[in-house]
Design an enzyme around this catalytic site. Structure first.
Site, PDB file in Angstrom:
ATOM      1  CG  ASP A  78      -1.735   1.546   1.235  1.00  0.00           C
ATOM      2  OD1 ASP A  78      -2.167   1.601   0.389  1.00  0.00           O
ATOM      3  OD2 ASP A  78      -3.062   0.806   2.107  1.00  0.00           O
ATOM      4  CG  ASP A 268      -4.898   3.919  -2.791  1.00  0.00           C
ATOM      5  OD1 ASP A 268      -4.886   3.435  -2.253  1.00  0.00           O
ATOM      6  OD2 ASP A 268      -6.511   4.205  -2.600  1.00  0.00           O
TER       7      ASP A 268
END
Length: 384
Positions: A78, A268
């Protein structure tokens, strides 16, 4: 880490669908041979490559092992987090989400080192509690020794219970790390086990496979691109945030522009969603014919599965160049019990932030390199 649960009524029985996962009755916590190393570093290996798996084009995860003997975990890599976390064996029995996932047990690892510092975060998107621990993390060919991570003892049921991934490896800048801890990728650099301080994501657009592409830690693979890389400076070394010139939606012979004075956009890798301010998200969804799924879930929009491939292309102008995504890739398909739901990736921010988040619906068509030393992202269109 956008998520929600939606119930569709077929007859008198509801079928509940999670935005990141369909209810998987036989949740797979098996430990099949993944090829992840245990306590061995391959000689002369200067980078490592992680195969990513996609679930409903919404969740992208890879496999690591932790401890000795090494235990396997599914993790999201992430770019919006700096820290890493795994569910802990210390979770209470009533912590259903924690119990449902693979848990780390320090008592069963000979390489565990105690830290014990407490961790807690609670905001509009997620609520987590736990404490810090240290152990060795194992990739397919490399070992990252003495990695500090969070043992999570509380995970929110609504947003994590049905996730395929157990935990998370943070790839954001170290300035976001808690209590001065060393993030995973920085640890690889300090231990001198990689040659280049760059990591790379290549996403697979093929809808017929669960393979989501690859993450390369410490290197690049430009064989997947058909255009030159466009380099964009990171605005501030916290998140991987760049400047976006504008967004263009072409409908028929008309073009509609948003963010015309420029705006910030965070890359993201944790979800499929493209998140933005509510008023603009509503307009974009209206232009592509997406309807609110439900009044209660107003931040999610549904499109007609019969015509999704004909929806308008969306162009993101970055560094003066156009990066266009096509609806056959950006529409999210979710199937449960032979019922299919097609969702728009455009999701309103549940905060007042004006920063956009460009997730998998964007990355599916673009190769991205994250250069830590130069503080920049390289983006190029991928080959089919």
């Amino acid at each position: 880490m956008q998520s929600f649960i939606l119930c569709l009524f077929f007859g008198i029985f509801p079928i509940c669908i999670h935005s990141r996962i369909v209810l998987d009755i036989y949740h797979d916590n098996s430990k099949a041979n993944s090829g992840v190393s245990e306590n061995v570093q391959t000689p002369n290996q200067t980078y490592d490559e992680i195969s990513l798996t996609k679930y409903l084009n919404s969740e992208y995860y890879g496999l690591i092992k932790v401890g000795k003997p090494a235990k396997e975990f599914k993790v999201i890599f992430d770019t919006t987090w700096a820290d890493s976390w795994l569910p802990s064996e210390h979770c209470a029995l009533y912590e259903l989400s924690c119990m449902w996932h693979t848990r780390y047990d320090s008592k069963k690892s000979s390489t565990y080192k105690e830290d014990g510092r407490k961790f807690e975060i609670s905001n509009d998107e997620i609520s987590l509690k736990g404490f810090l621990s240290v152990d060795d993390f194992h990739l397919p060919h490399l070992k990252v020794a003495n990695q500090t991570f969070i043992e999570i003892t509380h995970m929110p049921v609504m947003s994590t219970l049905l996730d395929k991934a157990d935990g998370l490896i943070g790839l954001a800048f170290s300035s976001l790390a808690i209590d001065g801890t060393i993030p995973f990728f920085y640890n690889m650099i300090q231990q001198n086990i990689i040659k280049e301080n760059i990591f790379t994501f290549y996403m697979n657009r093929d809808p017929t496979t669960s393979k989501a592409g690859n993450l390369i830690l410490g290197g690049t693979d430009r064989s997947h691109i058909k255009t030159n890389l466009t380099y964009l400076p990171v605005i501030e070394k916290k998140y991987w945030t760049i400047r976006m010139d504008k967004i263009i939606v072409d409908v028929g012979n008309k073009s509609f522009s948003f963010c015309t004075n420029g705006c910030n956009a965070m890359i993201d890798t944790s979800s499929n969603a493209i998140v933005g301010p509510g008023n603009i998200i509503e307009k974009i969804n209206d232009l592509i014919g997406a309807k609110s799924v439900w009044k209660f879930f107003a931040y999610k929009y549904m499109v007609d599965c019969r015509t999704f491939a004909k929806l308008p292309p969306i162009t993101f102008v970055l560094g003066g160049k156009n990066f266009t995504i096509q609806s056959k890739y950006y529409v999210q398909h979710m199937t449960a019990f032979s019922a299919t739901l097609c969702l728009s990736p455009f999701v309103r921010s549940n905060t007042d932030s004006k920063v956009w988040q460009l997730g998998g619906a964007f990355l599916m068509q673009f190769y991205t390199e994250y250069d830590l030393d130069r503080g920049r992202i390289g983006i190029a269109e991928t080959l089919m």
